[in-house]
Every structure is written in structure tokens, then in C-alpha cells.
Design a protein around this motif. Structure first.
Motif, short mmCIF file in Angstrom:
data_model
loop_
_atom_site.label_atom_id
_atom_site.label_comp_id
_atom_site.label_asym_id
_atom_site.label_seq_id
_atom_site.Cartn_x
_atom_site.Cartn_y
_atom_site.Cartn_z
N MET A 1 42.17 -122.68 -18.39
CA MET A 1 41.26 -124.17 -19.28
C MET A 1 39.96 -124.25 -18.22
SD MET A 1 41.05 -127.95 -20.17
CE MET A 1 39.79 -128.77 -18.84
N ILE A 2 38.48 -123.63 -19.37
CA ILE A 2 37.33 -124.11 -18.86
C ILE A 2 36.42 -124.88 -18.76
CG2 ILE A 2 35.10 -122.50 -18.92
CD1 ILE A 2 36.01 -119.97 -20.36
N THR A 3 36.28 -125.02 -17.42
CA THR A 3 35.60 -126.50 -17.50
C THR A 3 33.97 -126.53 -17.09
OG1 THR A 3 35.47 -126.87 -14.47
CG2 THR A 3 37.28 -127.70 -16.51
N TYR A 4 33.05 -126.90 -17.49
CA TYR A 4 31.26 -126.60 -16.82
C TYR A 4 30.89 -127.47 -16.63
CZ TYR A 4 32.28 -123.32 -20.76
OH TYR A 4 33.27 -122.38 -22.19
N LYS A 5 30.48 -127.39 -15.49
CA LYS A 5 29.22 -128.24 -14.70
C LYS A 5 28.01 -127.99 -13.65
CE LYS A 5 32.35 -127.35 -10.34
NZ LYS A 5 32.35 -127.48 -9.16
N GLN A 6 27.83 -128.42 -12.91
CA GLN A 6 26.56 -128.32 -12.23
C GLN A 6 27.34 -127.77 -11.29
OE1 GLN A 6 24.17 -132.04 -12.27
NE2 GLN A 6 22.30 -130.43 -12.92
N ALA A 7 26.39 -126.24 -10.16
CA ALA A 7 27.16 -125.86 -9.13
C ALA A 7 27.38 -127.12 -7.61
CB ALA A 7 26.34 -124.95 -8.78
N SER A 8 27.86 -126.99 -6.99
CA SER A 8 28.05 -127.93 -6.15
C SER A 8 28.43 -127.28 -4.89
CB SER A 8 28.11 -128.90 -6.72
OG SER A 8 29.78 -129.28 -6.63
N ILE A 59 27.59 -123.72 -14.59
CA ILE A 59 28.48 -123.08 -14.01
C ILE A 59 29.96 -123.49 -15.46
CG2 ILE A 59 27.62 -122.29 -11.83
CD1 ILE A 59 29.77 -123.79 -10.84
N ALA A 60 30.22 -121.90 -14.93
CA ALA A 60 31.14 -121.96 -15.74
C ALA A 60 32.44 -121.59 -15.51
CB ALA A 60 32.00 -120.68 -17.42
N VAL A 61 33.84 -122.77 -14.81
CA VAL A 61 34.74 -122.63 -13.54
C VAL A 61 36.08 -122.63 -14.59
CG1 VAL A 61 35.98 -122.73 -11.89
CG2 VAL A 61 33.23 -123.55 -12.71
N GLU A 62 37.05 -121.30 -14.72
CA GLU A 62 37.70 -121.11 -15.02
C GLU A 62 39.46 -121.33 -13.68
OE1 GLU A 62 40.54 -120.19 -18.70
OE2 GLU A 62 39.88 -118.39 -17.37
N ASP A 63 40.26 -121.94 -13.29
CA ASP A 63 41.15 -121.37 -12.12
C ASP A 63 40.45 -121.21 -10.52
OD1 ASP A 63 43.45 -120.96 -13.88
OD2 ASP A 63 43.00 -119.64 -13.90
N ASP A 64 39.02 -122.24 -10.55
CA ASP A 64 38.32 -122.10 -9.52
C ASP A 64 37.85 -120.94 -9.28
OD1 ASP A 64 39.30 -124.57 -8.39
OD2 ASP A 64 41.71 -123.85 -7.28
N GLN A 65 37.12 -119.97 -10.35
CA GLN A 65 36.58 -118.84 -10.49
C GLN A 65 34.95 -119.59 -11.18
OE1 GLN A 65 37.17 -116.33 -8.16
NE2 GLN A 65 34.69 -115.95 -9.14
N VAL A 66 34.03 -119.28 -11.19
CA VAL A 66 32.94 -118.94 -11.48
C VAL A 66 33.05 -117.95 -12.88
CG1 VAL A 66 30.48 -118.84 -11.92
CG2 VAL A 66 31.41 -119.54 -10.24
N VAL A 67 32.88 -117.82 -13.81
CA VAL A 67 32.89 -117.33 -15.19
C VAL A 67 32.10 -116.99 -15.43
CG1 VAL A 67 35.71 -117.14 -15.04
CG2 VAL A 67 34.45 -118.65 -16.71
#
Length: 176
Positions: A1-8, A59-67
Motif C-alpha cells: 500500500m502506498i502512503t503519502y506524507k511529508q519527508a521527515s 513523498i509517496a512511500v511503499e514498503d519503506d521506499q520512496v516511489v
């Protein structure tokens, strides 16, 4: 699942730079530029982190990877990247509320995740996370990057100016 958030984290910023390298115009073929689009500006960690400290990059992140990423570029960075100076000069000519916008400094989606709504969701998240008092996103797309121009139009961006800078034609676009 892709999550969207601010880079931190620094790791997320490093992953943004790695994804950027894979999609820079200088690192891809002519055919890929035409079919997939390309990135023009190459950032370094110092400017990327400083920009993120002011307004976290999306950022969009899936499995701890920025995609995917959309870089937030507050107007205080107008003189920080040579290639983007003309964009801010053009913005000043056509935008009345100089403090009511955020520049999107660059957007990129990993090849493996294109066509899955990541581009649109990066912008939706960016709109949600804009600082208080900012309600508009402004960016520019190089005229030869037809894939990017079409993608931006599909999410609601409108062209407010087309101008030349050096040998390149730029489309200044806005999302309100």
C-alpha cells in the motif's frame, strides 16, 4: 500500500535524490524522455534538506521506499537554484499574492509506479499540507516535456504564462 506524507528523515531525502538521479534528462535516453518525461534540475542534499526544513517535501512511500516525490519550494529559495530563478521572476510578473503560493520544485514518480494515481495523490497531499495562508501551487514545465504537461493538465493545472529562458521554453502553470 502506498502512503503519502511529508519527508521527515535523512533516509527519505536520500531516496528522493536517488530517484531523481534515475530520471534526470542527462541520465535517460531520448526515447525515454519523449515517452516517460524527465527531470531537469539536479538538487544536492544541502538545498534539499534546507527546503524540507521550511516545508516538508511530499513523498509517496511503499514498503519503506520512496516511489514518488513533489518538492516544496518556498519563495525564500527563489535565488538558490540558477535554473529556477527565471521561474520566480515570471511568477512575480503574474501572481498578485506573492505570499499565497508554494512553488512545486519538481515532481517524479518511479517508473514502477506510473499510471497508478501517484502523481495525482502527491498533489492532493501537497494541497492538504500547505502552510497556513498558502492556497496555490505554482510550477513550471519545460515545453518539450509533453508527458508532464499532459499529466499536470489532468490534475487541474492551468497555464498562466509561456516564456523562454536560454534555449528552453517554459510553461508556468498554477493549481488553485
Amino acid at each position: 500500500m502506498i502512503t503519502y506524507k511529508q519527508a521527515s528523515t535523512m533516509e527519505e531525502l536520500e531516496q528522493i535524490l536517488a530517484l531523481q538521479q534515475l530520471n534526470l534528462i542527462k541520465n535517460i535516453s531520448e526515447e525515454e524522455r519523449k515517452n516517460e518525461g524527465f527531470l531537469t534540475v539536479e538538487h544536492d542534499m544541502d538545498i534539499l534538506k534546507t527546503m524540507n526544513d521550511v516545508c516538508g517535501h511530499i513523498i509517496a512511500v511503499e514498503d519503506d521506499q520512496v516511489v514518488g516525490f513533489a518538492l516544496c519550494m518556498h519563495r525564500q529559495f527563489a535565488n538558490s537554484i540558477d535554473l529556477l530563478r527565471p521561474m520566480f521572476e515570471e511568477i512575480d510578473k503574474v501572481i498578485e499574492n506573492k505570499n499565497g503560493y508554494m512553488a512545486m520544485g519538481q515532481i517524479c514518480v518511479a517508473k514502477s509506479h506510473r499510471g497508478r494515481g501517484v502523481f495525482r495523490n502527491l498533489y492532493l497531499t501537497m494541497k492538504e499540507k500547505l502552510p497556513e495562508g498558502i492556497d496555490t501551487i505554482v510550477t513550471e514545465v519545460e515545453g518539450k516535456n509533453t508527458r508532464s504537461l499532459a499529466a499536470h493538465a489532468a490534475v487541474g493545472f492551468k497555464t498562466i504564462n509561456v516564456y523562454a529562458s536560454g534555449e528552453l521554453e517554459w510553461h508556468l502553470i498554477i493549481l488553485q
